[in-house]
Design a protein around this motif. Structure first.
Motif, PDB file in Angstrom:
ATOM      1  N   LEU A   1       1.427  -1.210  -0.280  1.00 26.30           N
ATOM      2  CA  LEU A   1      -0.048  -0.293   0.449  1.00 26.30           C
ATOM      3  C   LEU A   1       1.544   0.911  -0.275  1.00 26.30           C
ATOM      4  O   LEU A   1       1.843   1.690   0.727  1.00 26.30           O
ATOM      5  CB  LEU A   1      -0.548  -0.103   1.417  1.00 26.30           C
ATOM      6  N   THR A   2       0.702   2.326  -1.069  1.00 18.45           N
ATOM      7  CA  THR A   2       1.364   3.695  -1.287  1.00 18.45           C
ATOM      8  C   THR A   2       0.958   4.343  -0.504  1.00 18.45           C
ATOM      9  O   THR A   2       0.050   4.471   0.317  1.00 18.45           O
ATOM     10  CB  THR A   2       1.004   4.186  -2.234  1.00 18.45           C
ATOM     11  N   GLY A   3       1.966   4.568   0.392  1.00 22.63           N
ATOM     12  CA  GLY A   3       2.526   6.252   1.853  1.00 22.63           C
ATOM     13  C   GLY A   3       2.268   5.704   2.510  1.00 22.63           C
ATOM     14  O   GLY A   3       1.952   6.776   4.365  1.00 22.63           O
ATOM     15  N   VAL A   4       2.232   4.145   3.361  1.00 17.84           N
ATOM     16  CA  VAL A   4       2.996   4.010   4.436  1.00 17.84           C
ATOM     17  C   VAL A   4       3.399   2.999   4.801  1.00 17.84           C
ATOM     18  O   VAL A   4       4.049   2.715   4.083  1.00 17.84           O
ATOM     19  CB  VAL A   4       1.006   2.622   4.889  1.00 17.84           C
ATOM     20  N   PRO A   5       4.449   3.674   5.949  1.00 23.36           N
ATOM     21  CA  PRO A   5       5.715   2.552   5.990  1.00 23.36           C
ATOM     22  C   PRO A   5       5.338   1.733   6.226  1.00 23.36           C
ATOM     23  O   PRO A   5       4.128   0.687   6.995  1.00 23.36           O
ATOM     24  CB  PRO A   5       6.255   3.643   7.296  1.00 23.36           C
ATOM     25  N   THR A   6       6.179   0.395   6.564  1.00 20.74           N
ATOM     26  CA  THR A   6       6.533  -0.265   6.941  1.00 20.74           C
ATOM     27  C   THR A   6       6.344  -1.358   7.837  1.00 20.74           C
ATOM     28  O   THR A   6       6.248  -2.559   8.492  1.00 20.74           O
ATOM     29  CB  THR A   6       7.538  -1.356   6.138  1.00 20.74           C
TER      30      THR A   6
ATOM     31  N   SER B   1      10.487  13.627   6.006  1.00 21.84           N
ATOM     32  CA  SER B   1       9.087  13.918   7.200  1.00 21.84           C
ATOM     33  C   SER B   1       7.715  13.965   6.238  1.00 21.84           C
ATOM     34  O   SER B   1       7.196  13.078   7.394  1.00 21.84           O
ATOM     35  CB  SER B   1       9.221  15.339   7.863  1.00 21.84           C
ATOM     36  N   GLY B   2       7.912  13.421   4.820  1.00 15.09           N
ATOM     37  CA  GLY B   2       6.652  13.615   4.190  1.00 15.09           C
ATOM     38  C   GLY B   2       6.710  13.049   2.947  1.00 15.09           C
ATOM     39  O   GLY B   2       7.479  13.457   2.312  1.00 15.09           O
ATOM     40  N   ILE B   3       5.907  12.440   2.049  1.00 12.74           N
ATOM     41  CA  ILE B   3       6.149  11.736   1.460  1.00 12.74           C
ATOM     42  C   ILE B   3       4.597  12.285   0.306  1.00 12.74           C
ATOM     43  O   ILE B   3       3.337  12.193   1.031  1.00 12.74           O
ATOM     44  CB  ILE B   3       6.101  10.380   1.138  1.00 12.74           C
TER      45      ILE B   3
ATOM     46  N   GLY C   1      10.078   2.796   9.118  1.00 16.76           N
ATOM     47  CA  GLY C   1      10.724   2.055   8.053  1.00 16.76           C
ATOM     48  C   GLY C   1      10.273   2.755   6.458  1.00 16.76           C
ATOM     49  O   GLY C   1       9.938   3.479   6.588  1.00 16.76           O
ATOM     50  N   LYS C   2      10.523   2.340   5.780  1.00 14.42           N
ATOM     51  CA  LYS C   2      11.011   2.639   4.184  1.00 14.42           C
ATOM     52  C   LYS C   2       8.868   2.447   3.621  1.00 14.42           C
ATOM     53  O   LYS C   2       8.654   2.070   4.527  1.00 14.42           O
ATOM     54  CB  LYS C   2      11.058   1.803   3.211  1.00 14.42           C
ATOM     55  N   ILE C   3       9.193   3.873   2.718  1.00 13.71           N
ATOM     56  CA  ILE C   3       7.606   4.048   2.538  1.00 13.71           C
ATOM     57  C   ILE C   3       7.659   3.644   0.762  1.00 13.71           C
ATOM     58  O   ILE C   3       8.583   4.579   0.060  1.00 13.71           O
ATOM     59  CB  ILE C   3       7.045   5.696   2.816  1.00 13.71           C
ATOM     60  N   PRO C   4       6.464   2.710   0.107  1.00 14.36           N
ATOM     61  CA  PRO C   4       5.789   2.578  -1.442  1.00 14.36           C
ATOM     62  C   PRO C   4       5.919   3.984  -1.476  1.00 14.36           C
ATOM     63  O   PRO C   4       4.926   4.917  -0.722  1.00 14.36           O
ATOM     64  CB  PRO C   4       5.211   1.484  -1.510  1.00 14.36           C
ATOM     65  N   MET C   5       6.564   4.696  -2.770  1.00 16.04           N
ATOM     66  CA  MET C   5       6.141   6.477  -2.821  1.00 16.04           C
ATOM     67  C   MET C   5       5.172   6.196  -3.770  1.00 16.04           C
ATOM     68  O   MET C   5       4.750   7.586  -4.257  1.00 16.04           O
ATOM     69  CB  MET C   5       7.018   6.455  -3.401  1.00 16.04           C
ATOM     70  N   ASN C   6       5.210   4.933  -4.909  1.00 13.70           N
ATOM     71  CA  ASN C   6       3.849   4.655  -6.394  1.00 13.70           C
ATOM     72  C   ASN C   6       3.500   3.615  -5.498  1.00 13.70           C
ATOM     73  O   ASN C   6       4.304   2.327  -5.429  1.00 13.70           O
ATOM     74  CB  ASN C   6       5.215   5.243  -7.132  1.00 13.70           C
TER      75      ASN C   6
ATOM     76  N   PHE D   1      11.141   3.848  -3.853  1.00 19.23           N
ATOM     77  CA  PHE D   1      10.724   3.983  -2.246  1.00 19.23           C
ATOM     78  C   PHE D   1      11.393   4.114  -1.418  1.00 19.23           C
ATOM     79  O   PHE D   1      12.764   5.486  -1.843  1.00 19.23           O
ATOM     80  CB  PHE D   1      10.766   2.392  -1.581  1.00 19.23           C
ATOM     81  N   SER D   2      11.019   5.281  -0.020  1.00 11.85           N
ATOM     82  CA  SER D   2      12.221   6.321   0.596  1.00 11.85           C
ATOM     83  C   SER D   2      12.693   5.699   1.604  1.00 11.85           C
ATOM     84  O   SER D   2      12.664   4.236   1.945  1.00 11.85           O
ATOM     85  CB  SER D   2      11.032   7.100   1.880  1.00 11.85           C
ATOM     86  N   ASP D   3      13.928   5.978   2.322  1.00 11.86           N
ATOM     87  CA  ASP D   3      14.711   5.475   2.546  1.00 11.86           C
ATOM     88  C   ASP D   3      14.494   5.133   4.503  1.00 11.86           C
ATOM     89  O   ASP D   3      13.764   6.463   4.256  1.00 11.86           O
ATOM     90  CB  ASP D   3      16.318   5.977   3.175  1.00 11.86           C
ATOM     91  N   ALA D   4      14.378   4.363   4.976  1.00 17.22           N
ATOM     92  CA  ALA D   4      14.556   3.621   6.029  1.00 17.22           C
ATOM     93  C   ALA D   4      15.277   4.882   7.215  1.00 17.22           C
ATOM     94  O   ALA D   4      16.297   4.988   7.061  1.00 17.22           O
ATOM     95  CB  ALA D   4      14.722   2.344   6.872  1.00 17.22           C
TER      96      ALA D   4
END
Length: 743
Positions: free
Chosen positions: A632-637, A710-712, A661-666, A672-675
């Motif tokens: 799911l996009t936009g939620v950290p692991t 801090s935000g995606i 944790g890392k976050i799926p961005m699309n 993914f964003s970095d943890a």
């Protein structure tokens, strides 16, 4: 002679007995006045404990008497008794022993261990006030909650993954200030305008589990305001990095049955980034009047005035190489917003043996003008409504009911704006679009609570309906959208054992589309758009060891959401919605708190929150692309927050570690964003004098200067050949120092 000695002894002994007097007192929870048992109280060096009704007593010879409450579960309190009347001593829970927390998930307060839904309390709220902590930052430390933060005025809160697909604002999560709904007519919520200074407690109910606060899939956030403060006058001045000032003054007074509170707070900041200035003024006033033992009237008024520039999000290259910069398009036009928001509420409370009720009438207004690279936005909203809750107590059975209605009139227009070639200080404007929207929300609920010897059974059912009608004045057309009545049932059970409570629930919820999501790519209403609906299945444990050396809470849940609403961007500020599929939300939330050292002078405690998410698109096909089984996009692991706090006499020090944790961005999960992990440290010292207290605090946030997002912005798109802008940079190492004077 012996006879005379006996007479003299009897006279002196009698006088000693007469001189000694018995004093009784009572310790209660500050917010709900719930009696607190087993509280350790030191009186002139001797130790006493409150009983099951919160009462304690002691014998004294002369006044004054020094009374100290240094129980590690509650904030320190010192009283000098100059007369024999104590009354109720109100204590604020630190949040360390979880099952001792008092919450108000239904009409009346109860201990957290007797609640059959996933509820978290923001701990250590008094300590947070010393640094003027930003409310969104505080929520980010609660398990199950993650906030995308772009600055003081732009945030997006998610609870258990709900709200993650909202582009720039908090959606699908309801919020309340006491009994007043804060969400607008399309479900958007802004709580960052409220300062933590006026709040006594923040309760987060996760998932569609609470009948009394609606059946929203994301749950709700309930802000409990203060009726009065310990001291008559509180003056606070805080200086932070980036030339940030945060000053407030509060005046409170209790006169017989009347409680008065007035708070003014100002925040002014240059901001870490370019085009990032922020100027905020807010006033909160509260009047609480106890008519008699059965009826209470509450009146609150809040107004917020904000003027803020917007740096917007950054591309990956700028995020890495120049995170303090602003997006070129926003900086070029000095894009920003200036808005004012007000809230007025009048509440009538009644409490009798068999029936209690709360009725609130509320009025909210919002005015905003926003300069954007692509146009100039003007918007105005006024909304009104009523919320009523009643409860019948019938032996071991409680019957609750409620209704909530809100109507909002919202107007917006967008304009082309450019300087006149002759006079650069005047602007010519041409209208692009103009709309008037009428938004109505209806919510009814009924709930039955049955108490057994060591357990509680709850059945609730909610009825929800929305109605949107609007006029597009530029197109000379009128449109409307209505949902069918949505019925959401809930069944839950809580069982108490010696040191552990076990609860389980099955509940249904929904999230309505906003107006943009009801339109197709041609701007017409899509009658096939449906609200998101889903079921939540949950099992929870909360308990302590025999000696309170370990306190824990564990929740396992699974949410199955269908009719997933996807906002598709068709232009700079235009989105359309589609029901694109189904999502699966299995997760684990855990809190473990324990003391590392307990003694008369020193208390060292550890608090730990952890969340793990396995959220996926169960069935998701968008624009003929299949994203099924992607994360799911936009939620950290995962998220975690750990704190160690040291209380030594009047010193308090705390070090905390937050890991995201890392976050799926699309949706394709290609990016993914970095943890990251961030460490914060703060320390405070309380100086108590005869008539006033002084608290000095200081701290360092992001101690090791970690670079992180801090935000995606999910599924960002680039326009005009520019790179997509996914990232909001978090703050680098920053500092604060504060001075708090209470008289």
């Amino acid at each position: 002679m012996r006879f005379i000695s006996k007479i003299i002894f009897f006279i002196f002994f009698s006088q000693a007995l007469i001189a000694q007097k018995l004093i009784t007192g009572k310790v209660v929870d500050k917010i709900y006045l719930h009696p607190l048992d087993s509280v350790e109280i030191s009186i002139n060096g001797k130790t006493y404990f409150s009983d099951a009704n919160g009462q304690f007593s002691f014998i004294y010879n002369e006044l004054p008497v020094e009374l100290i409450i240094n129980d590690y579960r509650y904030f320190y309190k010192k009283l000098n008794l100059i007369n024999s009347e104590i009354g109720e001593i109100k204590l604020t829970n630190r949040g360390l022993v979880l099952d001792e927390l008092i919450v108000k998930t239904d009409l009346f307060s109860k201990k957290l261990k007797n609640v059959s839904l996933a509820t978290s309390i923001l701990d250590d709220i008094e300590f947070r006030k010393n640094e003027g902590e930003f409310l969104i930052n505080s929520l980010n430390q609660v398990n199950g909650v993650y906030s995308h933060s772009a600055g003081y005025n732009t945030n997006r809160i998610t609870i258990r993954g709900m709200g993650s697909r909202s582009p720039y604002s908090t959606n699908k999560i309801k919020a309340y200030l006491n009994n007043i709904p804060l969400s607008n007519g399309v479900g958007e919520t802004t709580i960052e305008d409220f300062g933590i200074e006026i709040l006594d407690q923040i309760e987060i109910n996760k998932g569609p589990n609470s009948s009394i606060y609606g059946s929203g899939l994301g749950g709700n956030i309930v802000l409990k305001t203060s009726k009065n403060f310990e001291k008559t006058v509180n003056i606070k001045s805080i200086f932070k990095s980036f030339n940030t000032y945060q000053n407030s003054i509060s005046v409170s007074k209790k006169i017989n049955r009347l409680n008065l509170l007035l708070n003014y707070e100002k925040i002014k900041s240059d901001g870490y980034r370019d085009n990032n200035t922020y100027d905020n003024n807010r006033v909160f006033a509260s009047v609480n009047y106890e008519i008699n033992d059965y009826y209470v009237v509450d009146f609150i008024y809040f107004i917020n005035l904000t003027d803020a520039l917007i740096p917007s999000s950054l591309s990956q290259e700028n995020f890495i190489n120049n995170p303090s910069s602003a997006a070129f398009s926003w900086k070029n036009v000095e894009g920003g917003e200036g808005y004012n928001r007000s809230l007025t509420g009048l509440t009538f409370n009644s409490k009798k043996d068999k029936y209690s009720s709360t009725t609130t009438f509320f009025l909210k207004t919002f005015n905003n003008e926003e300069d954007r690279p692509f146009n100039h936005l003007k918007e105005f909203s006024d909304s009104f409504g009523v919320r009523h809750i009643g409860k019948f107590s019938l032996n071991s059975l409680d019957l609750s009911y409620g209704l909530e209605y809100s109507g909002e009139n919202y107007k917006f227009s967008t304009w082309d704006e450019f300087p006149d070639h002759v006079d650069l200080y005047t602007f010519n404007q041409s209208l692009i679009s103009q709309q008037t929207q009428d938004r109505k929300n209806y919510n009814f609920f009924l709930q039955v609570d049955k108490s057994f010897k060591n357990s509680f059974l709850t059945f609730g059912i909610g009825s929800n309906k929305i109605n949107y009608e609007w006029i597009d004045e530029t197109e000379s057309s009128s449109l409307s959208y209505n949902t069918k009545t949505i019925i959401s049932p809930r069944l839950s059970y809580n069982h108490n054992l010696d040191n552990i409570s076990i609860f389980g629930n099955i509940s249904h919820g929904f999230s309505s589309p906003n107006i943009d999501e009801t339109l197709d790519e041609n701007g017409l209403v899509n009658p096939d758009i449906k609200p998101e609906t889903g079921w939540n299945y949950e099992l929870g444990f909360i308990g302590t060891t025999n000696t309170n050396t370990l306190s824990y809470s564990i929740n396992l849940y699974y949410m199955d959401i269908k009719n997933l609403l996807v906002a598709q961007r068709t232009d700079f500020d235009t989105f359309t919605g589609v029901n694109a599929g189904r999502t699966s939300h299995p997760g684990l939330e855990a809190t473990i708190n324990f003391p590392l050292l307990r003694s008369q002078n020193v208390n060292i405690t550890s608090s730990n929150n952890f969340s793990k998410y396995w959220y996926v698109f169960k069935d998701f096909n968008n624009n003929d692309i299949d994203y099924s089984q992607n994360k799911l996009t936009g939620v950290p692991t995962h998220t975690s927050n750990s704190k160690v706090k040291i209380d030594f006499k009047n010193y308090v020090a705390q070090i905390s570690l937050q890991n995201i944790g890392k976050i799926p961005m699309n949706d394709s999960n290609e990016l993914f964003s970095d943890a990251y992990s961030v460490i914060n440290f703060k320390i405070s010292k309380l100086f108590s004098f005869k008539n006033f207290d002084v608290n000095i605090s200081s701290g360092i946030n992001n101690l090791f200067d970690k670079k992180y997002a801090s935000g995606i912005v999910i599924n960002a798109r680039g326009f005009g050949g520019m790179d997509p802008r996914y990232y909001y940079p978090g703050l680098p190492r920053n500092y604060f120092i504060s001075l708090n004077l209470s008289i």
